[in-house]
Write a protein that holds these residues in place. Structure first.
Motif, PDB file in Angstrom:
ATOM      1  N   LEU A 573       0.838  -1.199   0.000  1.00  0.00           N
ATOM      2  CA  LEU A 573       0.000   0.000   0.000  1.00  0.00           C
ATOM      3  C   LEU A 573       0.871   1.246   0.000  1.00  0.00           C
ATOM      4  N   TYR A 574       1.914   1.241   0.805  1.00  0.00           N
ATOM      5  CA  TYR A 574       2.826   2.390   0.861  1.00  0.00           C
ATOM      6  C   TYR A 574       3.442   2.667  -0.511  1.00  0.00           C
ATOM      7  N   ASN A 575       3.826   1.626  -1.232  1.00  0.00           N
ATOM      8  CA  ASN A 575       4.473   1.797  -2.531  1.00  0.00           C
ATOM      9  C   ASN A 575       3.525   2.387  -3.579  1.00  0.00           C
ATOM     10  N   GLU A 576       2.203   2.238  -3.360  1.00  0.00           N
ATOM     11  CA  GLU A 576       1.236   2.834  -4.295  1.00  0.00           C
ATOM     12  C   GLU A 576       1.241   4.354  -4.203  1.00  0.00           C
ATOM     13  N   ALA A 577       1.454   4.880  -3.002  1.00  0.00           N
ATOM     14  CA  ALA A 577       1.439   6.330  -2.808  1.00  0.00           C
ATOM     15  C   ALA A 577       2.381   6.701  -1.666  1.00  0.00           C
ATOM     16  N   PRO A 578       3.698   6.614  -1.891  1.00  0.00           N
ATOM     17  CA  PRO A 578       4.651   6.830  -0.794  1.00  0.00           C
ATOM     18  C   PRO A 578       4.580   8.236  -0.198  1.00  0.00           C
ATOM     19  N   ASP A 579       4.293   9.230  -1.017  1.00  0.00           N
ATOM     20  CA  ASP A 579       4.219  10.598  -0.482  1.00  0.00           C
ATOM     21  C   ASP A 579       3.022  10.746   0.462  1.00  0.00           C
ATOM     22  N   PHE A 580       1.903  10.115   0.095  1.00  0.00           N
ATOM     23  CA  PHE A 580       0.694  10.236   0.910  1.00  0.00           C
ATOM     24  C   PHE A 580       0.862   9.505   2.237  1.00  0.00           C
ATOM     25  N   TYR A 581       1.440   8.297   2.186  1.00  0.00           N
ATOM     26  CA  TYR A 581       1.529   7.474   3.391  1.00  0.00           C
ATOM     27  C   TYR A 581       2.828   7.684   4.169  1.00  0.00           C
ATOM     28  N   LYS A 582       3.642   8.633   3.737  1.00  0.00           N
ATOM     29  CA  LYS A 582       4.895   8.918   4.434  1.00  0.00           C
ATOM     30  C   LYS A 582       4.605   9.322   5.879  1.00  0.00           C
ATOM     31  N   ASN A 583       5.227   8.617   6.801  1.00  0.00           N
ATOM     32  CA  ASN A 583       5.116   8.877   8.242  1.00  0.00           C
ATOM     33  C   ASN A 583       3.731   8.568   8.832  1.00  0.00           C
ATOM     34  N   MET A 584       2.760   8.111   7.998  1.00  0.00           N
ATOM     35  CA  MET A 584       1.445   7.760   8.545  1.00  0.00           C
ATOM     36  C   MET A 584       1.538   6.439   9.298  1.00  0.00           C
ATOM     37  N   ARG A 585       0.847   6.377  10.430  1.00  0.00           N
ATOM     38  CA  ARG A 585       0.836   5.157  11.228  1.00  0.00           C
ATOM     39  C   ARG A 585      -0.488   4.417  11.055  1.00  0.00           C
ATOM     40  N   ILE A 586      -0.467   3.134  11.396  1.00  0.00           N
ATOM     41  CA  ILE A 586      -1.590   2.264  11.081  1.00  0.00           C
ATOM     42  C   ILE A 586      -2.869   2.695  11.786  1.00  0.00           C
ATOM     43  N   GLN A 587      -2.756   3.201  13.025  1.00  0.00           N
ATOM     44  CA  GLN A 587      -3.955   3.647  13.731  1.00  0.00           C
ATOM     45  C   GLN A 587      -4.525   4.917  13.105  1.00  0.00           C
ATOM     46  N   ASP A 588      -3.655   5.787  12.573  1.00  0.00           N
ATOM     47  CA  ASP A 588      -4.129   6.992  11.893  1.00  0.00           C
ATOM     48  C   ASP A 588      -4.909   6.627  10.621  1.00  0.00           C
ATOM     49  N   LEU A 589      -4.392   5.638   9.891  1.00  0.00           N
ATOM     50  CA  LEU A 589      -5.073   5.186   8.677  1.00  0.00           C
ATOM     51  C   LEU A 589      -6.439   4.614   9.028  1.00  0.00           C
ATOM     52  N   ALA A 590      -6.503   3.749  10.029  1.00  0.00           N
ATOM     53  CA  ALA A 590      -7.767   3.128  10.414  1.00  0.00           C
ATOM     54  C   ALA A 590      -8.771   4.176  10.880  1.00  0.00           C
ATOM     55  N   GLN A 591      -8.315   5.105  11.710  1.00  0.00           N
ATOM     56  CA  GLN A 591      -9.235   6.110  12.230  1.00  0.00           C
ATOM     57  C   GLN A 591      -9.713   7.059  11.134  1.00  0.00           C
ATOM     58  N   GLY A 592      -8.836   7.353  10.173  1.00  0.00           N
ATOM     59  CA  GLY A 592      -9.231   8.245   9.082  1.00  0.00           C
ATOM     60  C   GLY A 592     -10.354   7.656   8.244  1.00  0.00           C
ATOM     61  N   ILE A 593     -10.222   6.380   7.877  1.00  0.00           N
ATOM     62  CA  ILE A 593     -11.281   5.732   7.094  1.00  0.00           C
ATOM     63  C   ILE A 593     -12.533   5.565   7.948  1.00  0.00           C
ATOM     64  N   HIS A 594     -12.349   5.243   9.225  1.00  0.00           N
ATOM     65  CA  HIS A 594     -13.502   5.104  10.123  1.00  0.00           C
ATOM     66  C   HIS A 594     -14.251   6.431  10.250  1.00  0.00           C
ATOM     67  N   ASP A 595     -13.529   7.535  10.330  1.00  0.00           N
ATOM     68  CA  ASP A 595     -14.183   8.841  10.436  1.00  0.00           C
ATOM     69  C   ASP A 595     -15.036   9.146   9.200  1.00  0.00           C
ATOM     70  N   LEU A 596     -14.542   8.750   8.013  1.00  0.00           N
ATOM     71  CA  LEU A 596     -15.352   8.922   6.812  1.00  0.00           C
ATOM     72  C   LEU A 596     -16.630   8.091   6.886  1.00  0.00           C
ATOM     73  N   THR A 597     -16.503   6.885   7.435  1.00  0.00           N
ATOM     74  CA  THR A 597     -17.666   6.014   7.609  1.00  0.00           C
ATOM     75  C   THR A 597     -18.681   6.663   8.545  1.00  0.00           C
ATOM     76  N   VAL A 598     -18.190   7.244   9.638  1.00  0.00           N
ATOM     77  CA  VAL A 598     -19.075   7.929  10.580  1.00  0.00           C
ATOM     78  C   VAL A 598     -19.709   9.151   9.931  1.00  0.00           C
ATOM     79  N   GLN A 599     -18.907   9.905   9.187  1.00  0.00           N
ATOM     80  CA  GLN A 599     -19.409  11.112   8.529  1.00  0.00           C
ATOM     81  C   GLN A 599     -20.591  10.808   7.620  1.00  0.00           C
ATOM     82  N   HIS A 600     -20.503   9.701   6.892  1.00  0.00           N
ATOM     83  CA  HIS A 600     -21.575   9.333   5.965  1.00  0.00           C
ATOM     84  C   HIS A 600     -22.631   8.445   6.617  1.00  0.00           C
ATOM     85  N   ASN A 601     -22.420   8.095   7.885  1.00  0.00           N
ATOM     86  CA  ASN A 601     -23.336   7.189   8.589  1.00  0.00           C
ATOM     87  C   ASN A 601     -23.588   5.946   7.727  1.00  0.00           C
TER      88      ASN A 601
END
Length: 737
Positions: A573-601
């Motif tokens: 996944l990192y190799n698909e977009a190294p600039d985007f995922y640079k320094n991102m941690r796994i909990q940040d990724l999970a929470q970010g997608i989860h927040d979108l899920t909450v936003q759209h209910n």
């Protein structure tokens, strides 16, 4: 098959010497010899080594009790009892029905005995091989010179090219030699159902409790179309599961029929539920026919059984309640239901024929039995016109079928016959239940979170578990009593973030992240939902694979709790977009997608997206005819309201259509558009998490998702969008709007 087991518990010199001579002669015949340490070790060897083709034992030590135990595992296994002049046989007539042969210990006779054992082994192999496969093996051994197709001529052509030799060596000689032409008359014809092909289909029908069976070489996608083309004449009305496989949508695009859709339920996890009992009643169908333009009383019904997630119907109720001439159960995912009593009454071929009705069951043999990809079957109970049916069959079947696929379908039936097949499916069920219990055990002892299993609280009974209205675990509202059952082989794991009642928690772990982690570690998930993962415990799953999955799940918990970098946890996944995922941690990724899920209910949005159907403006067949005439244009997803779709729109997951060809999204079906926009938005925010949506394509220039719609000029004037819908056209839909 070349392993002989010798129970060498003898101590007398003349016995030891006789067995030593026999050992040497058996090796000359090409056998390998195993020496189990006692009865329990022997029975375990038989259970776990399918290449074993015979057992030799000392009559004085074990007698016929051992034969009976072996017969429980494999009735046809050759068993050889050695005795001497002083042994008392004391054999009853019933004992002789066991598959045992007697020899006497004597020096100098080992050569003759080895020949007899070879003959018995050859007879054993001949007995267990099904008819077509046996004929195919025989043809390959004869090594005939052919001057017909296929052009590689048993692999000879491949061996004339450097790159071809690589291909030949990879697949092997027998694969090449068994790829033969329909011109080989001694094997009969798949299209005419003659010779060994006919014998194979009769063999399969007996095995699967059908009156007639057909081998299909292009999967259940083709099997579904064959049944539909025969059962649904042009202009007829059919009842069809809205959560149907896309092959059935393609059938409706090919055949000019009027669909009336059954409306299945869905829970907060996005798991596909069943069609309520009420929808099968005469009163319900009368009302639907009355409200569907040009509809007449349905002639045919199609029901998905089981669902993708492993829910099976009480098919006896459906067969006896639904007033149509024929019922087709699309059972692609459960080809094993005839081989365990827990599925009795829950599958198409269960029980006897239903007077006045034809019951069809299509099965993807390759999915959860041992067969090559594309191997499928059609099973039939009831009176039908075989000649006309075969015309529909030939419309979809190649005149050059691959004999390896055909033989593998027959072989899957052979493997499931008798006690051996029952043991295979029971082991599969037992393995799935053990895995489920282990997940619950790990969850109970874990600090913090762990995965859960979608199942009842008690799974001690070996059964398909009912989804009754008094239960809460399944998350379905208004579930009918004794109507739907969960198959233990289909294991759905739940990730944190969503409760069964649909409430989103403040934090969560979207299942797509876990799926990518498992993929990194060589484990492929069958289906990934928002917060659930589906695993299939087929007969090919062993303890090693199950333990590897458990290990990978516990490893994911460890790296998640340590909050490691995405670069280290998900390098692909990192190799698909190294600039985007640079320094991102796994909990940040999970929470970010989860927040979108909450936003759209998401739970509410998904429920409403599948609860309200778009408006059917024309049949799928008519819509496709306009498409092939070129009366279509591309339309951005955000502008889809008020437009009539040319193709189905089908997101994976869940893998069922949300918009059918000829349907129009209106204000009432706005949640469908919102759901599609949410799926696209997650992919836009997080590279690598794009949802595969059949029927939508991304414009390379604008980056916008587009669908094919019919030109307004070909849509009937009386079915133009309402003024309300026109006001919304071009306005981006959002959840709750």
């Amino acid at each position: 098959m070349n392993i002989i087991a010798i129970m060498n518990d003898v101590t007398a010199y003349f016995k030891e010497e006789a067995l030593r001579e026999l050992h040497e002669e058996l090796e000359k015949e090409g056998f390998r010899i195993a020496y189990p340490q006692g009865k329990a070790d022997l029975l375990k060897l038989i259970e776990n080594n399918a290449r074993l083709c015979g057992v030799i034992f000392d009559w004085d030590t074990f007698s016929l009790e051992l034969c009976a135990d072996i017969s429980k595992l494999n009735k046809r296994m050759p068993v050889y009892a050695f005795a001497n002049n002083y042994s008392s046989l004391d054999v009853r007539l019933s004992d002789l029905q066991l598959n045992v042969r007697f020899f006497e210990y004597a020096l100098g006779t080992a050569g003759d005995i080895a020949v007899k054992i070879r003959q018995s082994t050859d007879h054993y192999i001949d007995t267990i091989l099904p008819p077509l496969t046996k004929a195919l093996f025989k043809y390959v051994k004869e090594e005939k010179y052919t001057f017909c197709t296929p052009g590689h001529m048993g692999g000879t052509a491949f061996q004339k090219s450097p790159v071809g030799t690589l291909f030949y060596d990879f697949y092997g000689e027998n694969t090449m030699r068994s790829d033969i032409s329909i011109s080989v008359t001694e094997l009969g014809s798949l299209l005419d159902h003659s010779g060994p092909h006919r014998e194979a289909e009769e063999y399969i029908a007996r095995t699967f409790n059908a009156e007639r069976s057909y081998i299909v070489t292009n999967g259940t996608s083709t099997a579904n179309k064959i049944v539909g083309m025969y059962s649904s004449p042009a202009g007829a009305t059919i009842l069809i599961d809205r959560n149907c496989h896309k092959s059935l949508t393609h059938l409706m695009m090919m055949s000019n029929v009027i669909p009336i859709y059954f409306r299945p339920t869905r829970n907060a996890y996005g798991i596909l539920g069943g069609i309520p009992k009420q929808e099968f009643t005469r009163e319900s169908i009368e009302e639907r026919v009355k409200n569907t333009p040009n509809a007449t009383w349905p002639v045919h019904a199609v029901i998905t059984n089981s669902t993708y997630d492993g829910l099976l119907y009480n098919t006896d109720y459906i067969k006896n309640t639904l007033e149509v001439k024929s019922i087709h159960f699309d059972s692609a995912w459960v080809p094993y239901t005839n081989f365990s009593p827990i599925y009795k009454g829950l599958c198409g071929m269960s029980g006897d024929r239903v007077p006045g009705k034809v019951i069809y069951e299509t099965q993807s043999t390759h999915k959860l039995l041992a067969a090559f990809s594309q191997a499928s079957m059609i099973h039939v109970k009831g009176d039908f016109n075989e000649e006309t049916f075969n015309e529909a069959y030939m419309m979809h079947t190649s005149t050059s079928p691959h004999y390896g696929i055909v033989a593998s379908a027959e072989m899957s039936a052979a493997m499931m016959r008798g006690v051996t097949g029952q043991r295979l499916i029971n082991d599969s069920i037992d393995g799935a239940i053990r895995f489920r219990k282990e997940i619950r055990h790990l969850k109970a002892e874990s600090e913090g979170w762990f995965f859960d299993v979608w199942q009842p609280d008690s799974i001690d009974d070996l059964e398909c578990w009912p989804l009754n209205p008094r239960n809460k675990w399944h998350g379905f509202a208004d579930m009918d009593e004794n109507h739907m059952y969960l198959d233990p082989i289909k294991v759905t794991l739940l990730t944190p973030g969503l409760s069964p009642d649909g409430a989103l928690e403040t934090s969560g772990i979207p299942a797509s992240i876990v799926s990518k982690y498992l993929d990194e570690h060589g484990i492929i998930v069958e289906k990934t939902g928002p917060y659930n993962l589906l695993f299939l415990f087929s007969i090919g799953i062993d303890k090693t694979k199950a333990l590897s999955l458990l290990r990978a799940l516990t490893d994911f918990k460890r790296v998640y709790d340590l909050n490691l970098k995405v670069q280290n946890v998900l390098p692909s996944l990192y190799n698909e977009a190294p600039d985007f995922y640079k320094n991102m941690r796994i909990q940040d990724l999970a929470q970010g997608i989860h927040d979108l899920t909450v936003q759209h209910n998401l739970p509410d949005l998904m429920y409403r997206a599948f609860e309200v159907l778009p408006e059917m403006v024309m049949t799928p067949h008519d819509a496709f005819q306009e498409e092939v005439r070129g009366n279509v244009e591309s339309c951005e997803l955000d502008d889809l309201l008020g437009k009539v779709n040319a193709n189905m729109i089908l997101p994976y997951p869940p893998g069922v259509p949300v918009v059918m060809p000829g349907e129009r999204l209106t204000e009432e079906s706005l949640p469908v558009l919102s759901f599609l926009q949410m799926l696209c938005e997650i992919g836009e925010h997080y590279p690598g998490f794009e949802t595969d949506i059949h029927g939508l394509h991304r414009n390379e220039e604008t980056g916008k998702y587009e669908a094919m719609v019919l030109l307004d000029s070909v849509v009937h004037s009386d079915s133009k969008p309402s003024d309300t819908v026109k006001k919304h056209a071009g306005k981006k839909a959002v959840s709750g709007e």
